[in-house]
Scaffold this motif. Structure first.
Motif, PDB file in Angstrom:
ATOM      1  N   TYR A 108      14.024  10.830  37.471  1.00  0.00           N
ATOM      2  CA  TYR A 108      13.723  10.549  36.063  1.00  0.00           C
ATOM      3  C   TYR A 108      14.811   9.681  35.435  1.00  0.00           C
ATOM      4  O   TYR A 108      14.514   8.695  34.743  1.00  0.00           O
ATOM      5  CB  TYR A 108      13.586  11.864  35.288  1.00  0.00           C
ATOM      6  N   GLU A 109      16.074  10.034  35.663  1.00  0.00           N
ATOM      7  CA  GLU A 109      17.175   9.278  35.068  1.00  0.00           C
ATOM      8  C   GLU A 109      17.168   7.824  35.544  1.00  0.00           C
ATOM      9  O   GLU A 109      17.488   6.906  34.785  1.00  0.00           O
ATOM     10  CB  GLU A 109      18.523   9.936  35.417  1.00  0.00           C
ATOM     11  N   VAL A 159      10.611  17.648  34.119  1.00  0.00           N
ATOM     12  CA  VAL A 159      11.971  17.681  34.661  1.00  0.00           C
ATOM     13  C   VAL A 159      12.708  18.922  34.180  1.00  0.00           C
ATOM     14  O   VAL A 159      13.434  19.574  34.956  1.00  0.00           O
ATOM     15  CB  VAL A 159      12.744  16.402  34.273  1.00  0.00           C
ATOM     16  N   GLN A 160      12.528  19.276  32.924  1.00  0.00           N
ATOM     17  CA  GLN A 160      13.182  20.470  32.387  1.00  0.00           C
ATOM     18  C   GLN A 160      12.690  21.726  33.100  1.00  0.00           C
ATOM     19  O   GLN A 160      13.455  22.671  33.320  1.00  0.00           O
ATOM     20  CB  GLN A 160      12.908  20.580  30.888  1.00  0.00           C
ATOM     21  N   ALA A 217       9.757  14.070  31.123  1.00  0.00           N
ATOM     22  CA  ALA A 217      10.952  14.833  30.740  1.00  0.00           C
ATOM     23  C   ALA A 217      10.660  16.325  30.664  1.00  0.00           C
ATOM     24  O   ALA A 217      11.501  17.156  31.054  1.00  0.00           O
ATOM     25  CB  ALA A 217      11.493  14.324  29.409  1.00  0.00           C
ATOM     26  N   ASP A 234      11.563  21.903  36.275  1.00  0.00           N
ATOM     27  CA  ASP A 234      11.888  21.969  37.708  1.00  0.00           C
ATOM     28  C   ASP A 234      12.804  20.797  38.086  1.00  0.00           C
ATOM     29  O   ASP A 234      12.417  19.920  38.854  1.00  0.00           O
ATOM     30  CB  ASP A 234      10.588  21.923  38.509  1.00  0.00           C
ATOM     31  N   PRO A 235      14.035  20.781  37.567  1.00  0.00           N
ATOM     32  CA  PRO A 235      14.892  19.609  37.740  1.00  0.00           C
ATOM     33  C   PRO A 235      15.327  19.341  39.177  1.00  0.00           C
ATOM     34  O   PRO A 235      15.606  18.197  39.534  1.00  0.00           O
ATOM     35  CB  PRO A 235      16.107  19.923  36.867  1.00  0.00           C
ATOM     36  N   ASP A 236      15.390  20.356  40.013  1.00  0.00           N
ATOM     37  CA  ASP A 236      15.943  20.197  41.358  1.00  0.00           C
ATOM     38  C   ASP A 236      14.883  19.985  42.432  1.00  0.00           C
ATOM     39  O   ASP A 236      15.227  19.873  43.615  1.00  0.00           O
ATOM     40  CB  ASP A 236      16.799  21.416  41.716  1.00  0.00           C
ATOM     41  N   LYS A 242      13.792   6.020  34.013  1.00  0.00           N
ATOM     42  CA  LYS A 242      13.730   5.801  32.570  1.00  0.00           C
ATOM     43  C   LYS A 242      14.480   4.534  32.137  1.00  0.00           C
ATOM     44  O   LYS A 242      14.316   4.069  31.005  1.00  0.00           O
ATOM     45  CB  LYS A 242      14.263   7.019  31.811  1.00  0.00           C
ATOM     46  N   THR A 295      16.377  14.365  43.534  1.00  0.00           N
ATOM     47  CA  THR A 295      15.806  15.437  42.732  1.00  0.00           C
ATOM     48  C   THR A 295      14.918  14.837  41.648  1.00  0.00           C
ATOM     49  O   THR A 295      14.999  13.641  41.329  1.00  0.00           O
ATOM     50  CB  THR A 295      16.897  16.275  42.065  1.00  0.00           C
ATOM     51  N   ARG A 318      15.142  15.345  38.523  1.00  0.00           N
ATOM     52  CA  ARG A 318      15.985  14.852  37.428  1.00  0.00           C
ATOM     53  C   ARG A 318      16.598  13.497  37.756  1.00  0.00           C
ATOM     54  O   ARG A 318      16.604  12.584  36.923  1.00  0.00           O
ATOM     55  CB  ARG A 318      17.095  15.854  37.097  1.00  0.00           C
TER      56      ARG A 318
END
Length: 254
Positions: A201-202, A231-232, A228, A234-236, A205, A196, A198
């Motif tokens: 991104y995790e 991601v907020q 970020a 459309d995180p999925d 980063k 995903t 998110r």
């Protein structure tokens, strides 16, 4: 040069780890070029934290040697990627601590661009391979760079990455100079699982990619801020999955 004894050594496992299924897909791709007999002796050159080394031992029944110059990365491998058929050794690509003609295969998985003297490294690979042995050069290539989705957040990243790698033709020419015979065709392997937005991104980063060691500092923080925000929103959303290129090199003779 990237200092894997510093910050990168502390984030590499979390930021660059690979699933067991991903490792199995790679070892299956290697198996197509290696003897069917077991055991098969393998060198993992630039083994880092050992993300591949135990999987090579499982697939080929060892012994497997992980050669790594970074003390911190090698210590991590010895602690977190131990295997009864694996031996981790301090050494470099230009000075491999193994006898001549001692292994059937050599894996260079995203390590080739870190070798200070790539020709000498390939000459060492030729030396330690048995006649008929095979080396696997998994690299990015400057003329085949993927259009990674996260390049949109870091304007310099595409050029930085392309500047770190040789073209396919340059890599093949170096291999020939070292006495290795490159296959004309690349092997393409897809091993990543869909992530995903998110999750990507995790992972990113943590800056465990060497790209970030070469980006301007004033580009990194704003890039992650824009990332970020998206991601907020459309995180999925699933990010693209890319196929990876590998060059196969053979030491002539039997």
């Amino acid at each position: 040069m990237v200092d894997y004894d510093g910050r990168m050594g502390s984030v590499y496992v979390a930021g660059r780890g690979m699933s067991p299924e991903g490792v199995r897909r790679w070892t299956a791709a290697l198996a197509a070029y290696l003897p069917e007999r077991r055991p098969v002796q393998i060198l993992d050159l630039g083994s880092g934290s050992g993300r591949f080394t135990p999987g090579l031992a499982d697939e080929f029944h060892g012994p497997v040697y992980g050669v790594e110059p970074s003390d911190r990365m090698r210590e991590t491998a010895e602690r977190a990627a131990a295997h009864p058929a694996v031996t981790y050794l301090k050494g470099s690509a230009e000075d491999i601590p193994l006898p001549e003609a001692s292994v059937d295969g050599v894996l260079m998985f995203l390590s080739f661009h870190h070798f200070p003297d790539q020709l000498k490294a390939l000459q060492e690979v030729h030396r330690v391979l048995r006649p008929g042995g095979v080396a696997f050069l998994r690299s990015q290539f400057a003329n085949l760079m993927p259009d990674l989705f996260w390049y949109d957040y870091f304007p310099s990243a595409r050029a930085v990455d392309a500047g770190m790698y040789l073209t396919v033709e340059q890599s093949q020419q170096l291999a020939r100079q070292a006495g290795l015979v490159p296959d004309d065709e690349l092997v393409w392997v897809t091993t990543e699982e869909p992530r995903t937005f998110r999750a990507a991104y995790e992972r990113l980063k943590l800056r465990a990619l060497s790209t970030f060691e070469h980006l301007p500092e004033d580009e990194i923080a704003p890039g992650f801020e824009r990332f970020a925000v998206d991601v907020q929103r459309d995180p999925d959303r699933l990010v693209p999955v890319y196929s990876a290129a590998m060059l196969v090199l053979t030491r002539p003779g039997r």
